[in-house]
Design an enzyme around this catalytic site. Sequence first.
Site, PDB file in Angstrom:
ATOM      1  N   SER A 186       0.830  -1.199   0.000  1.00 53.64           N
ATOM      2  CA  SER A 186       0.000   0.000   0.000  1.00 53.64           C
ATOM      3  C   SER A 186       0.866   1.252   0.000  1.00 53.64           C
ATOM      4  O   SER A 186       1.946   1.263   0.562  1.00 53.64           O
ATOM      5  CB  SER A 186      -0.916   0.023   1.230  1.00 53.64           C
ATOM      6  OG  SER A 186      -1.716   1.189   1.223  1.00 53.64           O
ATOM      7  N   LYS A 230      -4.533  -6.839   3.360  1.00 55.54           N
ATOM      8  CA  LYS A 230      -4.527  -5.742   2.377  1.00 55.54           C
ATOM      9  C   LYS A 230      -5.939  -5.490   1.847  1.00 55.54           C
ATOM     10  O   LYS A 230      -6.334  -4.338   1.612  1.00 55.54           O
ATOM     11  CB  LYS A 230      -3.577  -6.078   1.221  1.00 55.54           C
ATOM     12  CG  LYS A 230      -3.550  -5.051   0.080  1.00 55.54           C
ATOM     13  CD  LYS A 230      -3.204  -3.655   0.573  1.00 55.54           C
ATOM     14  CE  LYS A 230      -2.811  -2.703  -0.536  1.00 55.54           C
ATOM     15  NZ  LYS A 230      -3.764  -2.555  -1.628  1.00 55.54           N
ATOM     16  N   HIS A 251      -7.667  -3.524   4.434  1.00 51.40           N
ATOM     17  CA  HIS A 251      -7.101  -2.172   4.365  1.00 51.40           C
ATOM     18  C   HIS A 251      -7.830  -1.358   3.302  1.00 51.40           C
ATOM     19  O   HIS A 251      -8.248  -0.216   3.535  1.00 51.40           O
ATOM     20  CB  HIS A 251      -5.608  -2.259   4.042  1.00 51.40           C
ATOM     21  CG  HIS A 251      -4.983  -0.949   3.626  1.00 51.40           C
ATOM     22  ND1 HIS A 251      -5.166  -0.408   2.361  1.00 51.40           N
ATOM     23  CD2 HIS A 251      -4.185  -0.082   4.278  1.00 51.40           C
ATOM     24  CE1 HIS A 251      -4.526   0.731   2.271  1.00 51.40           C
ATOM     25  NE2 HIS A 251      -3.911   0.958   3.426  1.00 51.40           N
ATOM     26  N   ASN A 252      -7.989  -1.951   2.122  1.00 51.60           N
ATOM     27  CA  ASN A 252      -8.647  -1.234   1.029  1.00 51.60           C
ATOM     28  C   ASN A 252     -10.111  -0.963   1.333  1.00 51.60           C
ATOM     29  O   ASN A 252     -10.672   0.060   0.931  1.00 51.60           O
ATOM     30  CB  ASN A 252      -8.518  -2.032  -0.273  1.00 51.60           C
ATOM     31  CG  ASN A 252      -7.115  -1.978  -0.840  1.00 51.60           C
ATOM     32  OD1 ASN A 252      -6.176  -1.569  -0.163  1.00 51.60           O
ATOM     33  ND2 ASN A 252      -6.952  -2.410  -2.073  1.00 51.60           N
ATOM     34  N   GLU A 296     -10.193   1.909   3.504  1.00 49.83           N
ATOM     35  CA  GLU A 296      -9.864   3.042   2.636  1.00 49.83           C
ATOM     36  C   GLU A 296     -11.101   3.549   1.901  1.00 49.83           C
ATOM     37  O   GLU A 296     -11.336   4.761   1.806  1.00 49.83           O
ATOM     38  CB  GLU A 296      -8.792   2.595   1.639  1.00 49.83           C
ATOM     39  CG  GLU A 296      -8.372   3.612   0.609  1.00 49.83           C
ATOM     40  CD  GLU A 296      -7.397   3.017  -0.390  1.00 49.83           C
ATOM     41  OE1 GLU A 296      -7.665   3.126  -1.607  1.00 49.83           O
ATOM     42  OE2 GLU A 296      -6.378   2.423   0.037  1.00 49.83           O
TER      43      GLU A 296
END
Length: 633
Positions: free
Chosen positions: A294, A349, A352-353, A356
């Site tokens: 990232s 990940k 995480h996105n 986001e």
Amino acid sequence: MIIVLYGVTGCGKTTIGALLSAQLNVPFYDGDHFHPVANKQKMNAGIPLTDEDRIPWLKNIAGNMISWEKQGGAVLACSALNEKYRKILKVVPQIHWVLLQGSKSLIKSRLASRIGHFMNPALLDSQMDTLEIPDYGWKVSVKMKPENVVEEITKKLSTMESKSEIGIIGMGVMGKNLALNLADHQTSLSIYNRHLPGKEEKVAQKVLEANPGLSQVRAFGQLKPFMESLQSPKKVLMMIPAGEVIDHQIDELLPFMNPGDLLVDGGNSNYKDTNTRSRFLKEKDLLFVGMGVSGGEEGARFGPSLMPGGDQQGFLQVAPFLEKIAAKDFKGKACITYVGPEGAGHFVKMVHNSIEYGEMQAIAEVYYLMRHYLALPMEEIAANFESWMDSDMSNYLLEITIDILRKKEAGEPLLDKILDQAAQKGTGGWSVATALEYGVPYGVLTEAVMARNLSARKPFRMIAAGLYTPEKISGIEGKEAFLDKLQAAYQATRIINHDAGFSLMLEVSEKNNWNLNFSEIARVWTNGCIIRSRLMEELVDLFQENNRILLNYEAVTALKGYQNDLSYVVGQALQHGFSVPLLSSAINYFLGAITADSSANLIQAQRDYFGAHTYQRIDADSGEHFHTEWKAK
């Protein structure tokens, strides 16, 4: 690096090791000296050692190897006859395995003349039977004089030093910038990009042309010479699109790989695909790491946040390179951590996105209310956001939004000229699907995905707007008071966003026995990544006490203070005709989470009525189920 000289007793490991260490100017260690007295007594008596004897001895050596590697390397003489024993010693990234080979008659003659060693010559047959010769490493004959054996090993080392330490496949935005980042940190690299006539030609070579002076980087347009340019064990980082492309690339690489070589998938692959690939490559004795990356273009170039998962031995091979290029947290530690087995890195990940998506949607809704409900000019909105950056709301996405709001073209805000259709690459949707699969409440972050889906239906929205002519009423009166409430609503939503994301990670971690360390994950996300923020720094300490954000004392205190403001902002927005799906979902998620007695009892009664699904009672033993004939006869 550490050079391990291995082979049966009497092959000359100690003699050659001492000469080689002097030649290379690194310490020499004889593995036999690490045997406990009981092992030496057994071998002196001609009694073969068992696994119970060998494994503690090898683990002791492995622990020392970590220290030797940090001190600059060493030469180790160790029998390490069996592959399962060698695996115990694979604890540092750079090991050169050198098998010293000789005929049984040659070794016997040497053992017959050896005096004062505790190894009984009678054990030679046992060791010959135990020896498993691997495909990797070097095999050197000991028929030569020890000096000649050392010369041959040093020649091989010299050849290795002329090869690249790591290779990168894919010279798109992320792959190219990671390569430049590694080159800045004195890593010798081979870079490769496929050659497609008329579409992708000399892509890797153009990276070198655009960045003169990269003497330690070599470019390739063909796979075979690229793979031959790498040191063994080979370490290959794939920075290519997710999906079938990864599987095709793996199939093309397999003929050029040997047991112990490593593949790293640094793209946004679905974690379930990474699970499958991990198992497939493990059967071929290849190491596989699925790594979330990232930070976008700038992060890749100057310091990303890295989330590797998969084979831990594979992680150890690349960790020294990745630690050099990763962003640094607020204490100066690299923003990289080993996440967990198989697809754990790509799963983290993915979440995480998802967070986001939520963070971006929250800012978009707050901006929209400032612009169209309060009718504030761009510069005033930017100034408000800038003041928020001086508080515990400071975060990267808010920071870049300020720059976006101030960007002008021909004297007008550039933002007003951008079509309101938000694109996405799929990771947000994968998170929603995973939350459904595991039964995790995820409405707030689901709304961030759905808002993008609705934005993409621009023609439909234009027609509907013409049919309904929705009236949006501004609320200029009480502007300052509303801005204060909006600020509180924004921060409340951010806390709730993070709770939803980490709750999904908690459930999946427990179901898959991944043992995710949320404090470490939060630490890795404090710099380099897109969702880095002051809040994330606070979560590092919070997760050392409690894995649930909403149950933490600081979060409880904050959200009690923010709750009414979030409710007020949502109410005002809806009453005045403004869609705020994320803010609305946030307050609903929160209120649902803190409601001890909900309306779900009615749902259970309905399910039992039409489907005899049964229900539990609050006045009965836990686990006992009941069914009622609801319709009066």
